[in-house]
Design a protein around this motif. Sequence first.
Motif, mmCIF file in Angstrom:
data_model
loop_
_atom_site.group_PDB
_atom_site.id
_atom_site.type_symbol
_atom_site.label_atom_id
_atom_site.label_comp_id
_atom_site.label_asym_id
_atom_site.label_seq_id
_atom_site.Cartn_x
_atom_site.Cartn_y
_atom_site.Cartn_z
ATOM 1 N N GLN A 149 19.970 -40.493 -14.758
ATOM 2 C CA GLN A 149 19.287 -40.486 -13.461
ATOM 3 C C GLN A 149 18.459 -39.224 -13.268
ATOM 4 N N LEU A 150 18.382 -38.435 -14.341
ATOM 5 C CA LEU A 150 17.580 -37.208 -14.272
ATOM 6 C C LEU A 150 16.148 -37.445 -14.739
ATOM 7 N N HIS A 151 15.223 -36.832 -14.042
ATOM 8 C CA HIS A 151 13.860 -36.767 -14.563
ATOM 9 C C HIS A 151 13.156 -35.576 -13.958
ATOM 10 N N GLY A 152 12.208 -35.027 -14.699
ATOM 11 C CA GLY A 152 11.521 -33.832 -14.219
ATOM 12 C C GLY A 152 10.587 -33.293 -15.269
ATOM 13 N N GLY A 153 10.419 -31.975 -15.275
ATOM 14 C CA GLY A 153 9.478 -31.359 -16.205
ATOM 15 C C GLY A 153 10.146 -30.260 -17.005
ATOM 16 N N LEU A 154 9.398 -29.211 -17.270
ATOM 17 C CA LEU A 154 9.880 -28.105 -18.091
ATOM 18 C C LEU A 154 11.230 -27.553 -17.626
ATOM 19 N N GLU A 155 11.390 -27.431 -16.285
ATOM 20 C CA GLU A 155 12.631 -26.824 -15.759
ATOM 21 C C GLU A 155 13.848 -27.680 -16.111
ATOM 22 N N LEU A 156 13.665 -29.014 -16.120
ATOM 23 C CA LEU A 156 14.775 -29.897 -16.506
ATOM 24 C C LEU A 156 15.108 -29.730 -17.993
ATOM 25 N N ILE A 157 14.068 -29.613 -18.789
ATOM 26 C CA ILE A 157 14.291 -29.412 -20.227
ATOM 27 C C ILE A 157 15.083 -28.121 -20.461
ATOM 28 N N GLU A 158 14.635 -27.047 -19.784
ATOM 29 C CA GLU A 158 15.330 -25.758 -19.903
ATOM 30 C C GLU A 158 16.796 -25.904 -19.497
ATOM 31 N N ARG A 159 17.022 -26.613 -18.400
ATOM 32 C CA ARG A 159 18.392 -26.775 -17.902
ATOM 33 C C ARG A 159 19.256 -27.517 -18.918
ATOM 34 N N LEU A 160 18.685 -28.578 -19.487
ATOM 35 C CA LEU A 160 19.473 -29.372 -20.445
ATOM 36 C C LEU A 160 19.722 -28.606 -21.736
ATOM 37 N N LEU A 161 18.765 -27.726 -22.068
ATOM 38 C CA LEU A 161 18.978 -26.888 -23.253
ATOM 39 C C LEU A 161 20.183 -25.966 -23.047
ATOM 40 N N GLN A 162 20.490 -25.696 -21.777
ATOM 41 C CA GLN A 162 21.659 -24.878 -21.445
ATOM 42 C C GLN A 162 22.897 -25.732 -21.184
ATOM 43 N N ASP A 163 22.720 -27.055 -21.115
ATOM 44 C CA ASP A 163 23.829 -27.961 -20.820
ATOM 45 C C ASP A 163 24.946 -27.762 -21.850
ATOM 46 N N PRO A 164 26.183 -27.462 -21.379
ATOM 47 C CA PRO A 164 27.261 -27.107 -22.325
ATOM 48 C C PRO A 164 27.519 -28.206 -23.365
ATOM 49 N N LYS A 165 27.386 -29.461 -22.973
ATOM 50 C CA LYS A 165 27.659 -30.519 -23.945
ATOM 51 C C LYS A 165 26.453 -30.811 -24.841
ATOM 52 N N LEU A 166 25.305 -31.088 -24.195
ATOM 53 C CA LEU A 166 24.111 -31.452 -24.973
ATOM 54 C C LEU A 166 23.729 -30.358 -25.966
ATOM 55 N N SER A 167 23.852 -29.101 -25.541
ATOM 56 C CA SER A 167 23.415 -28.006 -26.402
ATOM 57 C C SER A 167 24.284 -27.876 -27.645
ATOM 58 N N GLN A 168 25.452 -28.512 -27.624
ATOM 59 C CA GLN A 168 26.321 -28.492 -28.804
ATOM 60 C C GLN A 168 25.940 -29.570 -29.811
ATOM 61 N N ASN A 169 25.091 -30.529 -29.363
ATOM 62 C CA ASN A 169 24.755 -31.658 -30.239
ATOM 63 C C ASN A 169 23.432 -31.370 -30.977
ATOM 64 N N LYS A 170 23.502 -31.473 -32.308
ATOM 65 C CA LYS A 170 22.356 -31.080 -33.124
ATOM 66 C C LYS A 170 21.106 -31.912 -32.786
#
Lengths: 501, 501
Positions: free
Chosen positions: B268-289
């Motif tokens: 349910q997320l959508h956005g721009g650069l700031e969302l990408i940055e946030r997800l890059l910091q996401d504890p789970k997603l950032s662990q997945n190659k």
Amino acid sequence: MAEEAAVRAQAEPVRRLKQDKADPDEIAKEVAKLLEMKAQLGENEGKQKFVLKTPKGTRDFGPKEMAIRERAFKAIISCFKRHGAEVIDTPVFELKETLTGKYGEDSKLIYDLKDQGGELLSLRYDLTVPFARYLAMNKVTNIKRYHIAKVYRRDNPAMTRGRYREFYQCDFDIAGQFDPMIPDAECLKIVHEILSDLQLGDFIIKVNDRRILDGMFAVCGVPDSKFRTICSSVDKLDKVPWEEVRSEMVGEKGLSPEAADRIGEYVQLHGGLELIERLLQDPKLSQNKLAKEGLGDMKLLFEYLTLFGITGKISFDLSLARGLDYYTGVIFEAVLLQQENEHMEEPVSVGSVAGGGRYDGLVGMFDPKGRKVPCVGVSIGIERIFSILEQRLEASEEKIRTTETQVLVASAQKKLLEERLKLISELWDAGIKAEMLYKKNPKLLNQLQYCEDTGIPLVAIVGEQELKDGVVKLRIVATREEVNVRRESLVEEIRIRTSQC
Amino acid sequence: MAEEAAVRAQAEPVRRLKQDKADPDEIAKEVAKLLEMKAQLGENEGKQKFVLKTPKGTRDFGPKEMAIRERAFKAIISCFKRHGAEVIDTPVFELKETLTGKYGEDSKLIYDLKDQGGELLSLRYDLTVPFARYLAMNKVTNIKRYHIAKVYRRDNPAMTRGRYREFYQCDFDIAGQFDPMIPDAECLKIVHEILSDLQLGDFIIKVNDRRILDGMFAVCGVPDSKFRTICSSVDKLDKVPWEEVRSEMVGEKGLSPEAADRIGEYVQLHGGLELIERLLQDPKLSQNKLAKEGLGDMKLLFEYLTLFGITGKISFDLSLARGLDYYTGVIFEAVLLQQENEHMEEPVSVGSVAGGGRYDGLVGMFDPKGRKVPCVGVSIGIERIFSILEQRLEASEEKIRTTETQVLVASAQKKLLEERLKLISELWDAGIKAEMLYKKNPKLLNQLQYCEDTGIPLVAIVGEQELKDGVVKLRIVATREEVNVRRESLVEEIRIRTSQC
């Protein structure tokens, strides 16, 4: 997989024997063993056996072929438009029953679609029957249209001579009830214009009339029931001598030798107005209503063609008997003449490149009330024309461009990707055709080489100094001249320079 | 035929009873008898039962639709050319095995040709698989090309919304090993340019990445085997609310409620650069190659899109999950936004009008040695665009011309057919687009009316006096102004006047 390991193992002795320059027989024995193992392996592996090809009788058009194709289409379309034609398009397949009964014996060449539940469908065999279906369905009684599209025939392809199973037709047709022979004459003018424009070499347009053929068969004593089959024999006269055609008529088709000989006297005639006048006086033909009508119209046609100034390339030819069932009046066919050209080592023998005629009954076959819409049309056999143009280009030194790119956005140093992206975006937004290499840090030499290879005439070079100065270096590839252009004038400068190119 | 005679005989009493205004029941009885006889007769007669239509899900394009279609194509082609694309064309059918295994569940929508002995063939389902086949077959590792052609899907057509079984695709693809996201960004720029140019109203381009989807499924606890089916559930989110998608995942597809809820938080997320940055910091997603790779590239993509100045219309949307099996990286889809337009009574809800993505593995599937050629491309859904343009033109007062004719050659008196033919022939030979009526002696008024109807701007009138004077009367249809032009200056005069039109 165990088999794969075995194959690899077997490859070893082969390599060794070859290296040792061993007895050829011994090598051959080991190679055979290897090949057999590979073949067995292949059966378990779909991928190896996958055939990478287009279907029989079809081909891809790569960028170079497309450039040639587009050139030919451009000449043809501009002629059709010059004559005021609208354009229509119809689906690539039709209900099977739409095509049924329109092509005589050739029906066997129609591609059917698989019955997957639903309607029975076939790929179109030409553009004429779909056009007639379109007219009847939309109750159109008056139109001049062109249609350029692919048609499909399960024929034996001779692709080197431009005969395919999927091929383009370029059709121009005039539908409507008009004064006689005016639209017919325009169709011939169109063929003349297109073949002249494409500069395919010398050509002749043969003209005849279905009514003259039918009248001729009648006065020669051919029974009604044999008209069609005798007609198809006559149609072969452009390829085989009269003696062979005659023996087919008499031997295979059971025509009396006398009737055949009478036909022989007519079908070897060809000429212009004077021949038409002579045949109008012919004691037998002039007694036949159909023949008289056909000859009268043929005379009118030649008068109009004289006004168009094109009778020099037109030949009234009594042997012309085009195959399709639906013709009812004038028929014609344009053939290229063998070229005696010293520049070409092997002169190419091409046959018919255009044909057409009048089909006044076809639309009525689709109309529930049988209402007729008289039609006359011409079809350009573009595939043979492609072959000729391709061969010619192959032989010439001309380098054909496959893009229209006006400028390459290049960089002089590293780390200028962002600047290139910004600049190219500005150019695109201004309508300039621009490319760049998809590399972060391409070498300037590679960028210039790309222009040489693809024919891009200009290079817009961004460099550190230029950025500071608010300019872009514009390089003219052909002369290697370089000028600094203020960034805000770049679009204008490119427009001026490319309009001269 | 005896039956036909019987039918005719039966028609007689019916006619008589009707004429006599007899008892309706009695008439009905005789009519029924007649109809039955006709029906029996009909079985022997194909013609009566013939259905005059195009196959289901297909349509004809008449002159007016073609004019609209050509306009849209022109905008698209000029964009593709502006970006330096070459053009290629492939056959309408491919070997069946070429298409096999490329479309997942949608394979059932492929049209097969009837097995008539020889190769098994299918109509192309899109232009992407034939493009990949072309690259592999010709060992092309580097090309930027466009291809505009019809594709075929046995889908349930919703023709009013621009969904057909035969429809055009306009594809632009970039193949080759390049630095990341530069070609991908260009594809999005192209979509942006085309949708802006066509003025279809407001739009948004949703962007996602197959790797982000896969990574997200992994960290949410979706088993590998369920990636595809869960992906197809997510893909429905643009049409149905999250609750429904969730219950499909859990109920039908056996996903654990916890995993579904975790997916729900992402998609349910959508956005721009700031969302990408946030997800890059996401504890789970950032662990997945995979997810990290995808997010990193997404960030790069947004940087390039910022340089192109188009991020305003781009939305990084984690619910975007395009169906096709072959995507490997970036995926995107452009949707038109509902228009609140006071001029339109019923605002049209149109969905996706363009889509595409990266498919780095497809060419390798065709290469005997599995050599990969990375590709990214975009496909414009032109049929929906046609519908919108057609509806808009319908609503406006604009009269669309279907020919380009510049001048009608007309006559002021009778018996001037020959003069008209001579003049029009001169004009054609000079490249002027000219028409005349196909009548020997048309009325001047009818000729002028024809110009009004079709929008021809000029009339060249030949009359007896003009012939004597060596002039032609040129009439400007719009102003009714008439000027005498010397015959030898006519071509020049028409050129000047039509360049102003």
